[in-house]
Design an enzyme around this catalytic site. Structure first.
Site, short mmCIF file in Angstrom:
data_model
loop_
_atom_site.label_atom_id
_atom_site.label_comp_id
_atom_site.label_asym_id
_atom_site.label_seq_id
_atom_site.Cartn_x
_atom_site.Cartn_y
_atom_site.Cartn_z
N LYS A 1 0.82 -1.21 0.00
CA LYS A 1 0.00 0.00 0.00
C LYS A 1 0.86 1.26 0.00
O LYS A 1 0.65 2.16 -0.80
CB LYS A 1 -0.92 0.05 1.24
CG LYS A 1 -1.89 -1.09 1.36
CD LYS A 1 -2.77 -0.96 2.61
CE LYS A 1 -2.01 -0.98 3.91
NZ LYS A 1 -1.31 -2.25 4.19
N ARG B 1 -9.57 1.11 8.41
CA ARG B 1 -9.15 -0.24 8.78
C ARG B 1 -10.22 -0.98 9.55
O ARG B 1 -10.03 -2.15 9.89
CB ARG B 1 -7.91 -0.14 9.66
CG ARG B 1 -6.60 -0.49 8.97
CD ARG B 1 -5.51 -0.27 10.00
NE ARG B 1 -4.29 -0.96 9.73
CZ ARG B 1 -3.25 -0.44 9.09
NH1 ARG B 1 -3.32 0.77 8.58
NH2 ARG B 1 -2.15 -1.14 8.95
N ARG C 1 11.52 -5.40 5.12
CA ARG C 1 11.24 -3.96 4.98
C ARG C 1 12.19 -3.16 5.87
O ARG C 1 12.40 -3.47 7.03
CB ARG C 1 9.79 -3.68 5.40
CG ARG C 1 9.49 -2.19 5.51
CD ARG C 1 8.02 -1.87 5.41
NE ARG C 1 7.20 -2.43 6.46
CZ ARG C 1 5.87 -2.39 6.46
NH1 ARG C 1 5.23 -1.81 5.45
NH2 ARG C 1 5.19 -2.91 7.44
N ARG D 1 11.20 -1.59 11.59
CA ARG D 1 10.18 -1.04 12.48
C ARG D 1 9.93 -1.97 13.66
O ARG D 1 9.96 -3.19 13.50
CB ARG D 1 8.86 -0.90 11.70
CG ARG D 1 8.65 0.50 11.16
CD ARG D 1 7.55 0.56 10.13
NE ARG D 1 6.29 -0.07 10.54
CZ ARG D 1 5.22 -0.14 9.75
NH1 ARG D 1 5.26 0.40 8.54
NH2 ARG D 1 4.13 -0.72 10.17
N ARG E 1 -0.62 -8.74 13.61
CA ARG E 1 -1.19 -7.74 12.70
C ARG E 1 -1.97 -8.40 11.57
O ARG E 1 -2.99 -7.87 11.14
CB ARG E 1 -0.07 -6.84 12.13
CG ARG E 1 0.40 -5.80 13.15
CD ARG E 1 1.76 -5.25 12.82
NE ARG E 1 1.80 -4.57 11.56
CZ ARG E 1 2.90 -4.41 10.83
NH1 ARG E 1 4.04 -4.89 11.25
NH2 ARG E 1 2.84 -3.77 9.69
#
Ligand code: ADP
Ligand code: ADP
Ligand code: ZN
Length: 215
Positions: A13, A88, A127, A160, A171
């Site tokens: 996204k 969300r 990431r 992160r 998540r």
């Protein structure tokens, strides 16, 4: 044009919203980025949001709806905007609809990025984010020119806190319970364009720009 990017964590996204934002000239509104900025600046909202984010849980609807409402009222959103990571939950989707209708506006398209779970876990594990400017990389699929340094500003790249494996699983569960129902919600409204998010980054953006152009 008012666009929503929907998809599980790691589906691309943020990557795609940024590309499309630069191409079409509409601002990218990422609630994740705004919340992380609040955490960094240690605002009262940031301090409250941090524990939920670190646990892989959603920040309360009221807080997130508040920041999005404020952001949408700014002048740079007048011609259009790209929501990345919002809504969300169903209450967020309802709040968005009423906020927009107060402004005589509506959502024009919802891009639903489809990526299988195994790939999403691999993408999140690799990431890396720039500590200084927030630009995102992937150690394998989209690496910086110099290991662990940002191409744009030379800042350090870091993993992160919520991209650690146990939190990622949480998540994904939160996504399937609370966010996935939005695909149905927006399909019923006739707004969903499904995009195969498994392709290369540039192929995915080409496909998104094509479906948006046809709208
Ligand atoms: P990702 O890009 O992996 O999908 P985000 O950067 O969008 O993750 O979000 C990171 C975290 O910020 C979420 O796990 C959640 O705690 C919080 N967050 C972001 N957007 C929202 C939202 N719309 N509602 C509630 N919490 C949110
Ligand atoms: P989201 O915002 O949905 O959580 P991101 O855009 O942050 O997803 O992408 C997650 C990770 O996967 C990033 O490291 C990004 O560089 C990488 N990535 C994004 N799109 C692709 C793609 N099409 N193929 C391979 N890797 C990708
Ligand atoms: Zn940087």
């Amino acid at each position: 044009m008012n666009i929503i990017f929907l998809g599980p964590p790691g589906s691309g996204k943020g990557t795609q919203a940024k590309i499309v934002s630069e191409r079409l000239g509409f601002p990218q509104i990422s609630t994740g980025d705004m919340l992380r900025a609040a955490v960094r600046e240690q605002t009262p909202m940031g301090l409250k949001a941090k524990s939920m984010m670190d646990a892989g849980q959603l920040v309360s609807d009221a807080v997130v709806i508040g920041i999005v409402r404020e952001r949408l009222s700014r002048s740079d959103c007048q011609k259009g905007f790209i929501l990345d990571g919002f809504p969300r939950t169903l209450p967020q989707a309802h709040a968005l609809r009423s906020a927009l209708s107060e402004m005589n506006r509506q959502i024009d398209a919802v891009i639903s990025l489809e990526v299988d779970e195994e790939s999403v876990v691999r993408r999140i594990a690799g990431r890396r984010t720039c500590r200084d400017c927030g630009k995102m990389y992937h150690v394998e699929y989209d690496p910086p020119a110099v290991v662990d340094l940002c191409d744009v500003c030379g800042g350090d790249l870091f993993l992160r806190d919520d991209d650690k494996e146990e939190t990622v699983r949480r998540r994904l569960q939160v996504y399937s319970e609370q966010t996935a129902p939005l695909v149905d919600y927006y399909t019923k409204a006739g707004l969903v364009c499904t995009v195969d998010g498994m392709q290369d980054i540039s192929e995915v953006s080409d496909q998104i720009l094509k479906v948006l152009g046809g709208n």
